[in-house]
Design an enzyme around this catalytic site. Structure first.
Site, PDB file in Angstrom:
ATOM      1  N   TYR A   1       0.823  -1.206   0.000  1.00  0.00           N
ATOM      2  CA  TYR A   1       0.000   0.000   0.000  1.00  0.00           C
ATOM      3  C   TYR A   1       0.854   1.251   0.000  1.00  0.00           C
ATOM      4  O   TYR A   1       2.071   1.190   0.188  1.00  0.00           O
ATOM      5  CB  TYR A   1      -0.951   0.002   1.205  1.00  0.00           C
ATOM      6  CG  TYR A   1      -0.299   0.352   2.532  1.00  0.00           C
ATOM      7  CD1 TYR A   1       0.542  -0.538   3.185  1.00  0.00           C
ATOM      8  CD2 TYR A   1      -0.513   1.598   3.132  1.00  0.00           C
ATOM      9  CE1 TYR A   1       1.143  -0.211   4.396  1.00  0.00           C
ATOM     10  CE2 TYR A   1       0.071   1.935   4.345  1.00  0.00           C
ATOM     11  CZ  TYR A   1       0.900   1.026   4.967  1.00  0.00           C
ATOM     12  OH  TYR A   1       1.500   1.353   6.157  1.00  0.00           O
TER      13      TYR A   1
ATOM     14  N   LYS B   1       6.377  -2.088   1.844  1.00  0.00           N
ATOM     15  CA  LYS B   1       5.236  -1.437   2.504  1.00  0.00           C
ATOM     16  C   LYS B   1       4.039  -2.389   2.438  1.00  0.00           C
ATOM     17  O   LYS B   1       3.087  -2.205   1.663  1.00  0.00           O
ATOM     18  CB  LYS B   1       4.939  -0.069   1.865  1.00  0.00           C
ATOM     19  CG  LYS B   1       4.104   0.823   2.790  1.00  0.00           C
ATOM     20  CD  LYS B   1       4.215   2.271   2.398  1.00  0.00           C
ATOM     21  CE  LYS B   1       3.264   3.174   3.153  1.00  0.00           C
ATOM     22  NZ  LYS B   1       3.433   3.231   4.594  1.00  0.00           N
TER      23      LYS B   1
ATOM     24  N   GLU C   1      12.011   2.462  13.987  1.00  0.00           N
ATOM     25  CA  GLU C   1      11.220   3.603  13.489  1.00  0.00           C
ATOM     26  C   GLU C   1       9.940   3.709  14.299  1.00  0.00           C
ATOM     27  O   GLU C   1       9.715   2.932  15.221  1.00  0.00           O
ATOM     28  CB  GLU C   1      10.918   3.423  12.003  1.00  0.00           C
ATOM     29  CG  GLU C   1      10.196   2.130  11.675  1.00  0.00           C
ATOM     30  CD  GLU C   1      10.119   1.828  10.186  1.00  0.00           C
ATOM     31  OE1 GLU C   1      10.019   2.761   9.384  1.00  0.00           O
ATOM     32  OE2 GLU C   1      10.144   0.640   9.836  1.00  0.00           O
TER      33      GLU C   1
ATOM     34  N   LEU D   1      11.155   0.918   6.855  1.00  0.00           N
ATOM     35  CA  LEU D   1      10.526   1.367   5.611  1.00  0.00           C
ATOM     36  C   LEU D   1      11.316   2.555   5.056  1.00  0.00           C
ATOM     37  O   LEU D   1      11.678   3.452   5.834  1.00  0.00           O
ATOM     38  CB  LEU D   1       9.084   1.814   5.897  1.00  0.00           C
ATOM     39  CG  LEU D   1       8.296   2.172   4.643  1.00  0.00           C
ATOM     40  CD1 LEU D   1       7.810   0.901   3.957  1.00  0.00           C
ATOM     41  CD2 LEU D   1       7.127   3.077   4.976  1.00  0.00           C
TER      42      LEU D   1
HETATM   43  N1  PDD Z   1       3.007   5.142   7.263  1.00  0.00           N
HETATM   44  N2  PDD Z   1       7.688   3.861   8.783  1.00  0.00           N
HETATM   45  C1  PDD Z   1       6.539   3.171   8.810  1.00  0.00           C
HETATM   46  C2  PDD Z   1       6.517   1.843   9.472  1.00  0.00           C
HETATM   47  C3  PDD Z   1       5.374   3.702   8.213  1.00  0.00           C
HETATM   48  O1  PDD Z   1       4.230   3.000   8.238  1.00  0.00           O
HETATM   49  C4  PDD Z   1       5.436   4.977   7.605  1.00  0.00           C
HETATM   50  C5  PDD Z   1       4.258   5.614   6.933  1.00  0.00           C
HETATM   51  C6  PDD Z   1       6.661   5.663   7.607  1.00  0.00           C
HETATM   52  C7  PDD Z   1       6.832   7.006   6.953  1.00  0.00           C
HETATM   53  O2  PDD Z   1       6.856   6.873   5.552  1.00  0.00           O
HETATM   54  P1  PDD Z   1       6.329   8.051   4.615  1.00  0.00           P
HETATM   55  O3  PDD Z   1       7.145   9.246   4.961  1.00  0.00           O
HETATM   56  O4  PDD Z   1       6.586   7.553   3.256  1.00  0.00           O
HETATM   57  O5  PDD Z   1       4.864   8.247   4.928  1.00  0.00           O
HETATM   58  C8  PDD Z   1       7.771   5.067   8.195  1.00  0.00           C
HETATM   59  C9  PDD Z   1       1.840   5.622   6.560  1.00  0.00           C
HETATM   60  C10 PDD Z   1       1.676   7.098   6.589  1.00  0.00           C
HETATM   61  C11 PDD Z   1       0.622   4.852   7.032  1.00  0.00           C
HETATM   62  O6  PDD Z   1       0.755   3.656   7.186  1.00  0.00           O
HETATM   63  O7  PDD Z   1      -0.445   5.438   7.220  1.00  0.00           O
END
Ligand code: PDD
Length: 286
Positions: free
Chosen positions: A33, A148, A181, A206
């Site tokens: 996703y 992801k 993270e 991620l």
């Molecule tokens: N989540 N690390 C994890 C485990 C995440 O699920 C996310 C983002 C990030 C940040 O990635 P980005 O900057 O590309 O959003 C880091 C999204 C926002 C979610 O699951 O809703």
């Protein structure tokens, strides 16, 4: 305007949207996703999200049904039809619906593409001024956190544990006390030498799109960025701890496990990175 869905080529109101019960996303979490922010009706960091989606799909052997041009077209059509000005587009691609529950990949099954819009105020975020509290939790995830994946149970449990203790986000920590993270965000710290310290990309985290943009902006401005792992203990003593994610952009952490960090207030590096990020994200929005 309520949420609008796109499912396999059709636009439907969210309340009427459905997926077959035998979809492998539902049965196995067999899919990937993305979450893309929308401001002024435009997509933020589109190129990074499109590239990460393509990579995630390739890593799990799903032929990409939404290459860049098509993805952009569908996102824009969703925004147009829903009149979305500010919020997000969620998009999920699974291996598709089969008639059996076989673990191995089925043959002749088309991927399921599902997207939906959500309205949310992103441009004004009180958390950027107040800062957020985080709670440390063990990182219970699998060994391919760079994908992801929609298999998010460990992150669901992490976020719930954090929020039950009154924190906004969970900071996930491995068995050695090293931070991976946030449950849905990337983590950075600023140390006493004014270095931005960030965990290098690997299968352990991620590759955050916001993280990548922020690090590029910091480097352009000759801010010192050091890529290495860091412990929870270092966060406790850091000058600043920062979270980045697609919908919250750049947020300051003011407490970990109920202990104040960074003097218990948002710091200047975080504020500067947030401003730089927002300016860049709007300037490159599509
Ligand atoms: N989540 N690390 C994890 C485990 C995440 O699920 C996310 C983002 C990030 C940040 O990635 P980005 O900057 O590309 O959003 C880091 C999204 C926002 C979610 O699951 O809703």
């Amino acid at each position: 305007m309520s949420s609008l869905c796109y499912i396999n080529g059709n636009f439907v109101p969210a309340e009427q949207a459905s997926i077959p019960a035998m979809d492998r996303g539902f049965l196995f979490g067999d899919g990937v996703y993305e979450v893309v922010a929308v401001m002024d009706g435009l997509l933020l960091e589109f190129e990074r999200h499109a590239a990460r989606l393509a990579r995630s799909l390739a890593e799990i052997g799903i032929a990409n049904p939404l290459p860049r041009e098509r993805l952009l077209e569908v996102c824009r059509e969703l925004i147009r039809r829903s009149a979305l000005r500010e919020g997000s587009i969620y998009l999920q691609i699974t291996r598709g619906a089969d008639t059996k529950r076989d673990f191995a990949f089925p043959k002749g099954v088309e991927p399921t593409v599902m997207m939906f819009t959500a309205e949310k105020v992103l441009s004004v975020n009180p958390l950027a001024d107040s800062g957020v509290r985080v709670a440390s939790v063990p990182d219970l995830r699998w060994a391919r956190r760079d994908i992801k994946s929609v298999s998010l149970l460990a992150q669901v449990l992490a976020k719930q544990a954090a929020q039950s203790s009154g924190a906004f986000e969970a900071l996930m920590v491995d068995a050695q006390g090293v931070v991976t993270e946030g449950s849905s965000s990337s983590a950075l710290l600023v140390n006493d030498a004014d270095e931005i310290v960030v965990r290098p990309l690997s299968n352990d985290i991620l590759p955050g799109c916001t993280r990548a943009a922020v690090l590029a902006l910091a480097a352009e401005r000759n801010m010192k960025v050091v890529e290495r792992t860091f412990t929870l203990q270092e966060c406790m003593q850091a000058r600043e701890v920062i979270l980045t994610s697609a919908l919250h952009f750049v947020l300051p952490v003011i407490a970990i496990d109920d202990q104040p960090v960074a003097g218990g207030k948002p710091g200047p590096v975080c504020a500067a990175l947030r401003t730089l990020y927002l300016r860049h994200a709007m300037a490159t929005a599509l």
